[in-house]
Motif scaffolding. Structure first.
Motif, PDB file in Angstrom:
ATOM      1  N   ASP A 148       0.816  -1.227   0.000  1.00 46.25           N
ATOM      2  CA  ASP A 148       0.000   0.000   0.000  1.00 46.25           C
ATOM      3  C   ASP A 148       0.841   1.265   0.000  1.00 46.25           C
ATOM      4  OD1 ASP A 148      -2.261  -1.562   0.042  1.00 46.25           O
ATOM      5  OD2 ASP A 148      -2.461  -1.513   2.230  1.00 46.25           O
ATOM      6  N   GLY A 149       2.153   1.141   0.227  1.00 47.98           N
ATOM      7  CA  GLY A 149       3.022   2.309   0.225  1.00 47.98           C
ATOM      8  C   GLY A 149       3.158   2.989   1.574  1.00 47.98           C
ATOM      9  N   VAL A 150       2.532   2.426   2.623  1.00 50.78           N
ATOM     10  CA  VAL A 150       2.678   3.013   3.963  1.00 50.78           C
ATOM     11  C   VAL A 150       4.105   2.809   4.462  1.00 50.78           C
ATOM     12  CG1 VAL A 150       1.838   2.950   6.348  1.00 50.78           C
ATOM     13  CG2 VAL A 150       0.245   2.610   4.451  1.00 50.78           C
ATOM     14  N   ILE A 151       4.665   1.649   4.164  1.00 56.98           N
ATOM     15  CA  ILE A 151       6.064   1.365   4.482  1.00 56.98           C
ATOM     16  C   ILE A 151       6.832   1.308   3.161  1.00 56.98           C
ATOM     17  CG2 ILE A 151       7.675  -0.368   5.375  1.00 56.98           C
ATOM     18  CD1 ILE A 151       5.555  -1.130   7.413  1.00 56.98           C
ATOM     19  N   GLU A 152       7.956   2.022   3.118  1.00 56.73           N
ATOM     20  CA  GLU A 152       8.767   2.059   1.901  1.00 56.73           C
ATOM     21  C   GLU A 152      10.075   1.303   2.125  1.00 56.73           C
ATOM     22  OE1 GLU A 152      11.010   5.240  -1.096  1.00 56.73           O
ATOM     23  OE2 GLU A 152       9.828   5.955   0.611  1.00 56.73           O
ATOM     24  N   ILE A 153      10.430   0.472   1.153  1.00 55.21           N
ATOM     25  CA  ILE A 153      11.730  -0.214   1.190  1.00 55.21           C
ATOM     26  C   ILE A 153      12.739   0.698   0.518  1.00 55.21           C
ATOM     27  CG2 ILE A 153      13.020  -2.230   0.395  1.00 55.21           C
ATOM     28  CD1 ILE A 153      10.410  -3.817   0.539  1.00 55.21           C
ATOM     29  N   LYS A 154      13.685   1.230   1.285  1.00 56.01           N
ATOM     30  CA  LYS A 154      14.632   2.229   0.765  1.00 56.01           C
ATOM     31  C   LYS A 154      15.862   1.592   0.121  1.00 56.01           C
ATOM     32  CE  LYS A 154      14.348   6.194   1.483  1.00 56.01           C
ATOM     33  NZ  LYS A 154      13.769   7.299   0.706  1.00 56.01           N
ATOM     34  N   ALA A 155      16.290   0.445   0.618  1.00 55.09           N
ATOM     35  CA  ALA A 155      17.497  -0.188   0.071  1.00 55.09           C
ATOM     36  C   ALA A 155      17.517  -1.667   0.445  1.00 55.09           C
ATOM     37  CB  ALA A 155      18.756   0.502   0.590  1.00 55.09           C
ATOM     38  N   VAL A 156      18.165  -2.459  -0.424  1.00 50.23           N
ATOM     39  CA  VAL A 156      18.314  -3.895  -0.168  1.00 50.23           C
ATOM     40  C   VAL A 156      19.738  -4.303  -0.549  1.00 50.23           C
ATOM     41  CG1 VAL A 156      17.494  -6.219  -0.692  1.00 50.23           C
ATOM     42  CG2 VAL A 156      15.888  -4.303  -0.733  1.00 50.23           C
TER      43      VAL A 156
ATOM     44  N   VAL B 112      14.011  -0.154   5.798  1.00 50.14           N
ATOM     45  CA  VAL B 112      12.609   0.246   5.620  1.00 50.14           C
ATOM     46  C   VAL B 112      12.313   1.503   6.429  1.00 50.14           C
ATOM     47  CG1 VAL B 112      11.770  -2.079   5.121  1.00 50.14           C
ATOM     48  CG2 VAL B 112      11.913  -1.308   7.495  1.00 50.14           C
ATOM     49  N   ILE B 113      11.302   2.246   5.976  1.00 47.63           N
ATOM     50  CA  ILE B 113      10.872   3.452   6.688  1.00 47.63           C
ATOM     51  C   ILE B 113       9.356   3.522   6.611  1.00 47.63           C
ATOM     52  CG2 ILE B 113      11.135   4.914   4.641  1.00 47.63           C
ATOM     53  CD1 ILE B 113      11.895   7.203   6.526  1.00 47.63           C
ATOM     54  N   SER B 114       8.723   4.022   7.659  1.00 45.06           N
ATOM     55  CA  SER B 114       7.267   4.134   7.700  1.00 45.06           C
ATOM     56  C   SER B 114       6.848   5.576   7.462  1.00 45.06           C
ATOM     57  CB  SER B 114       6.742   3.653   9.055  1.00 45.06           C
ATOM     58  OG  SER B 114       5.343   3.868   9.134  1.00 45.06           O
TER      59      SER B 114
ATOM     60  N   GLU C  81      15.809  -0.164  10.259  1.00 45.33           N
ATOM     61  CA  GLU C  81      15.070   1.089  10.064  1.00 45.33           C
ATOM     62  C   GLU C  81      15.972   2.102   9.360  1.00 45.33           C
ATOM     63  OE1 GLU C  81      12.203   4.236  12.460  1.00 45.33           O
ATOM     64  OE2 GLU C  81      13.194   2.610  13.558  1.00 45.33           O
ATOM     65  N   TRP C  82      15.501   2.635   8.254  1.00 39.98           N
ATOM     66  CA  TRP C  82      16.261   3.621   7.479  1.00 39.98           C
ATOM     67  C   TRP C  82      16.221   4.984   8.168  1.00 39.98           C
ATOM     68  CZ3 TRP C  82      15.238   8.228   4.922  1.00 39.98           C
ATOM     69  CH2 TRP C  82      16.210   8.655   4.009  1.00 39.98           C
ATOM     70  N   SER C  83      17.307   5.726   8.040  1.00 40.57           N
ATOM     71  CA  SER C  83      17.371   7.076   8.626  1.00 40.57           C
ATOM     72  C   SER C  83      17.999   8.020   7.603  1.00 40.57           C
ATOM     73  CB  SER C  83      18.204   7.061   9.906  1.00 40.57           C
ATOM     74  OG  SER C  83      18.442   8.395  10.351  1.00 40.57           O
ATOM     75  N   PRO C  84      17.489   9.262   7.515  1.00 43.72           N
ATOM     76  CA  PRO C  84      18.100  10.227   6.596  1.00 43.72           C
ATOM     77  C   PRO C  84      19.493  10.661   7.036  1.00 43.72           C
ATOM     78  CG  PRO C  84      16.384  11.278   7.916  1.00 43.72           C
ATOM     79  CD  PRO C  84      16.311   9.820   8.207  1.00 43.72           C
ATOM     80  N   ASP C  85      19.820  10.436   8.321  1.00 43.31           N
ATOM     81  CA  ASP C  85      21.149  10.775   8.833  1.00 43.31           C
ATOM     82  C   ASP C  85      22.096   9.610   8.522  1.00 43.31           C
ATOM     83  OD1 ASP C  85      23.228  12.034  10.374  1.00 43.31           O
ATOM     84  OD2 ASP C  85      22.774  10.601  11.967  1.00 43.31           O
ATOM     85  N   PRO C  86      23.133   9.839   7.711  1.00 45.49           N
ATOM     86  CA  PRO C  86      24.019   8.734   7.312  1.00 45.49           C
ATOM     87  C   PRO C  86      24.634   7.996   8.502  1.00 45.49           C
ATOM     88  CG  PRO C  86      24.482  10.699   6.007  1.00 45.49           C
ATOM     89  CD  PRO C  86      23.536  11.112   7.090  1.00 45.49           C
ATOM     90  N   ALA C  87      25.067   8.727   9.523  1.00 44.60           N
ATOM     91  CA  ALA C  87      25.719   8.083  10.669  1.00 44.60           C
ATOM     92  C   ALA C  87      24.768   7.123  11.365  1.00 44.60           C
ATOM     93  CB  ALA C  87      26.224   9.142  11.642  1.00 44.60           C
ATOM     94  N   THR C  88      23.524   7.586  11.608  1.00 48.35           N
ATOM     95  CA  THR C  88      22.530   6.740  12.273  1.00 48.35           C
ATOM     96  C   THR C  88      22.207   5.514  11.424  1.00 48.35           C
ATOM     97  OG1 THR C  88      21.560   8.704  13.299  1.00 48.35           O
ATOM     98  CG2 THR C  88      20.222   6.698  13.288  1.00 48.35           C
ATOM     99  N   PHE C  89      22.047   5.746  10.118  1.00 48.96           N
ATOM    100  CA  PHE C  89      21.708   4.652   9.205  1.00 48.96           C
ATOM    101  C   PHE C  89      22.811   3.598   9.190  1.00 48.96           C
ATOM    102  CE2 PHE C  89      20.970   3.463   4.485  1.00 48.96           C
ATOM    103  CZ  PHE C  89      20.251   2.335   4.862  1.00 48.96           C
TER     104      PHE C  89
ATOM    105  N   GLN D 104      27.054  -1.998   1.060  1.00 53.62           N
ATOM    106  CA  GLN D 104      26.173  -2.030  -0.118  1.00 53.62           C
ATOM    107  C   GLN D 104      24.837  -1.353   0.187  1.00 53.62           C
ATOM    108  OE1 GLN D 104      25.710  -6.103  -1.370  1.00 53.62           O
ATOM    109  NE2 GLN D 104      27.902  -6.416  -1.670  1.00 53.62           N
ATOM    110  N   LEU D 105      24.323  -1.583   1.390  1.00 50.82           N
ATOM    111  CA  LEU D 105      23.015  -1.042   1.772  1.00 50.82           C
ATOM    112  C   LEU D 105      23.044   0.474   1.862  1.00 50.82           C
ATOM    113  CD1 LEU D 105      20.179  -2.191   2.728  1.00 50.82           C
ATOM    114  CD2 LEU D 105      20.974  -1.669   5.037  1.00 50.82           C
ATOM    115  N   THR D 106      24.109   1.020   2.434  1.00 49.95           N
ATOM    116  CA  THR D 106      24.174   2.462   2.698  1.00 49.95           C
ATOM    117  C   THR D 106      24.824   3.250   1.575  1.00 49.95           C
ATOM    118  OG1 THR D 106      26.289   2.207   3.860  1.00 49.95           O
ATOM    119  CG2 THR D 106      24.280   2.054   5.181  1.00 49.95           C
ATOM    120  N   GLY D 107      25.649   2.574   0.753  1.00 45.72           N
ATOM    121  CA  GLY D 107      26.369   3.289  -0.297  1.00 45.72           C
ATOM    122  C   GLY D 107      27.615   3.993   0.199  1.00 45.72           C
ATOM    123  N   TRP D 108      28.051   3.685   1.414  1.00 44.54           N
ATOM    124  CA  TRP D 108      29.262   4.289   1.999  1.00 44.54           C
ATOM    125  C   TRP D 108      30.343   3.228   2.139  1.00 44.54           C
ATOM    126  CZ3 TRP D 108      29.971   9.291   4.559  1.00 44.54           C
ATOM    127  CH2 TRP D 108      28.900  10.169   4.341  1.00 44.54           C
TER     128      TRP D 108
END
Length: 517
Positions: free
Chosen positions: A222-230, A242-244, A279-287, A334-338
């Motif tokens: 339904d798009g309530v939860i988005e898969i950001k990276a695998v 994932v992020i809600s 859980e995905w986070s917009p903050d790279p360090a947290t992610f 691979q997941l974070t791109g860092w």
């Protein structure tokens, strides 16, 4: 008018072929018309422009020859003089085409065989076009099929209306298929090829896992939860971020499901692949800290320019953070791109002490001061004599144990040292032949000039030919060791190019003057 049996049979064949191949009936009729035309040309001569039409309602076959109306006939087989055309049709004009009916064609064995080949080829081409058009828009979907055959590890899957191939490297390790097995896979590419459309399937693609979660978790669908990276190590381990979009829904819990029911359904499809849901986070360090779970992280240091992060973990967490054969840190990267560098607290402490010692020795040597003063400068975060020379004096005098007199003396020594070093660099760059015009560019320093000279950049045009990233790229930029941002580097390059535009303006003015004269 009664329709003869053979004509009815013609229409029935067209209907049957169209249904079997899932293509339009009119495509089959067009193939038949082309086949009849080819057979007629072999009978009446290939130089004739012959057309065949099949009535889709009655099955009647009409055969005729096209003749172009011309003033002067050059080819009797395809042209007709205007006078003769007017006799047949008073409205005929030059450039028109008249049709001349031909008697029904009696197919011989060779003509029939030729016609059959044309029909088969046309139907095959139409079927391939239909398959390509149907599946080109299904890239990114999961499809189900039956294994038709296995060739050298490559699995051919019957999807019902087309065949697809899953190459050996796109299948899960240690997973075997046999004829008749059901297969579920991800469509990652559809290509037109000479042998027909090729549909490529994968069970190792990261998005295969993402689509499986979309099927098992309604919130993802339904798009309530988005898969950001695998990130996946197929059939071994995977990480999914994932992020809600709804703060009341826990994205990790929703993907795990009651007693792990949802994630276990995906694990079962992937032959027991272990899945870490993060859980995905917009903050790279947290992610990145989340991505390295289950390892605990003490400290992180980010370098956003190179997208590299240094992670410090407790000594007893090192093996957990790295994972078996480096799997955990590799998947997290691979997941974070860092790019992730992992250090233990002991290693980080040793390195920090080494850096402190090196800086202290540099200050003691270059400023000719006692070890205690050099250590105080290093402890306060100073990294170069330029920082000591040009920092506000009150920042130096505010250091415990320093006063204004000591701060002034340190800055005077630092500036004197810089002047001596720049004088040496000035002599060196002149010996290398670096032009004064390059030295006059904004933000250019003597040490930069020496580096450029060693790289063969000696004239204003040499420097003007460079792109910004050739100067600042962290990997191989000529001035990567200097604190130079892209905006400053661009300003320097544009200043070097200024004389190009000035020369063009002079040429334009000279051209205008010559034109007036």
């Amino acid at each position: 008018m009664a329709v003869s049996a053979n004509r009815l049979e013609l229409l029935q064949i067209a209907d049957a072929v169209a249904r079997e191949k899932s293509i339009d009936k009119f495509v089959v009729l067009e193939a038949m018309e082309e086949a009849i035309q080819k057979a007629a040309r072999s009978r009446y001569g290939s130089e004739n422009e012959i057309r065949a039409e099949i009535d889709p309602k009655t099955g009647d076959i009409r055969l005729y020859r096209l003749l172009e109306v011309v003033e002067m006939v050059e080819n009797d087989a395809t042209q007709i003089p205007l006078e003769e055309a007017l006799a047949r049709n008073p409205a005929a004009q030059v450039g028109d085409f008249l049709s001349e009916a031909l008697p029904p064609l009696d197919f011989g064995r060779i003509a029939a065989q030729t016609a059959k080949q044309v029909i088969v080829q046309k139907v095959r081409d139409a079927e391939r076009d239909r398959q390509y058009e149907e599946y080109k828009d299904r890239i990114g979907e999961i499809v189900n099929g039956i294994v038709k055959r296995v060739e050298y590890g490559n699995v051919v899957v019957d999807l019902g209306r087309a065949e697809a191939i899953m190459r050996r490297d796109e299948g899960l390790p240690r997973e075997t298929f046999h004829n008749g097995d059901r297969a579920r896979a991800y469509v990652y590419d559809v290509r037109r090829e000479a042998r027909g459309p090729q549909i490529f399937l994968s069970r190792t693609h990261p998005q295969f896992m993402a689509k499986l979660f979309a099927q098992e978790v309604p919130e993802v669908y339904d798009g309530v939860i988005e898969i950001k990276a695998v990130a996946r190590d197929p059939s071994s381990r995977a990480k999914i971020a994932v992020i809600s979009r709804d703060s009341s829904i826990d994205p990790v819990g929703a993907c795990v499901g009651m007693r792990g029911s949802r994630v276990q359904a995906v694990v079962g499809e992937l032959q027991g692949e272990k899945i870490d849901i993060i859980e995905w986070s917009p903050d790279p360090a947290t992610f990145i800290v989340n991505a390295l779970a289950p390892a605990e992280v003490s400290k992180v240091v980010l370098d956003e320019d190179t997208k590299r992060i240094e992670v410090v973990v407790p000594d007893d967490q090192l093996s957990l953070a790295i994972g078996r054969r480096g799997q955990n840190v590799r998947l997290a990267s691979q997941l974070t791109g860092w790019d992730i560098d992992i250090l233990t607290e002991a290693e980080e402490s040793t390195r920090r002490q080494e850096e402190f010692r090196a800086k202290s020795e540099m200050f003691a040597r270059d400023l000719d001061v006692e070890e205690t003063i050099a250590q105080l400068l290093a402890a306060e975060g100073f990294t170069s004599i330029e920082e000591v020379a040009y920092v506000a004096e009150d920042e130096l005098s505010g250091i415990q144990g320093f006063d204004e007199e000591i701060a002034g003396a340190l800055q005077a020594r630092a500036r004197e040292k810089i002047d001596e070093r720049d004088a040496r660099f000035e002599v060196e760059r002149k010996e290398m032949g670096v032009e004064d015009a390059v030295a006059a560019l904004p933000n250019m320093t003597p040490s930069m000039l020496v580096v450029l000279g060693k790289a063969g950049v000696k004239t204003l045009d040499d420097f003007a030919d460079l792109a910004t990233d050739e100067l600042t790229s962290p990997k191989d930029g000529l001035l990567k060791d200097f604190d130079l941002d892209d905006a400053t580097a661009t300003e320097m390059v544009m200043a070097a190019r200024a004389h190009w535009f000035a020369d063009e303006e002079e040429d334009d003015e000279q051209t205008s003057s010559d034109a007036i004269a």
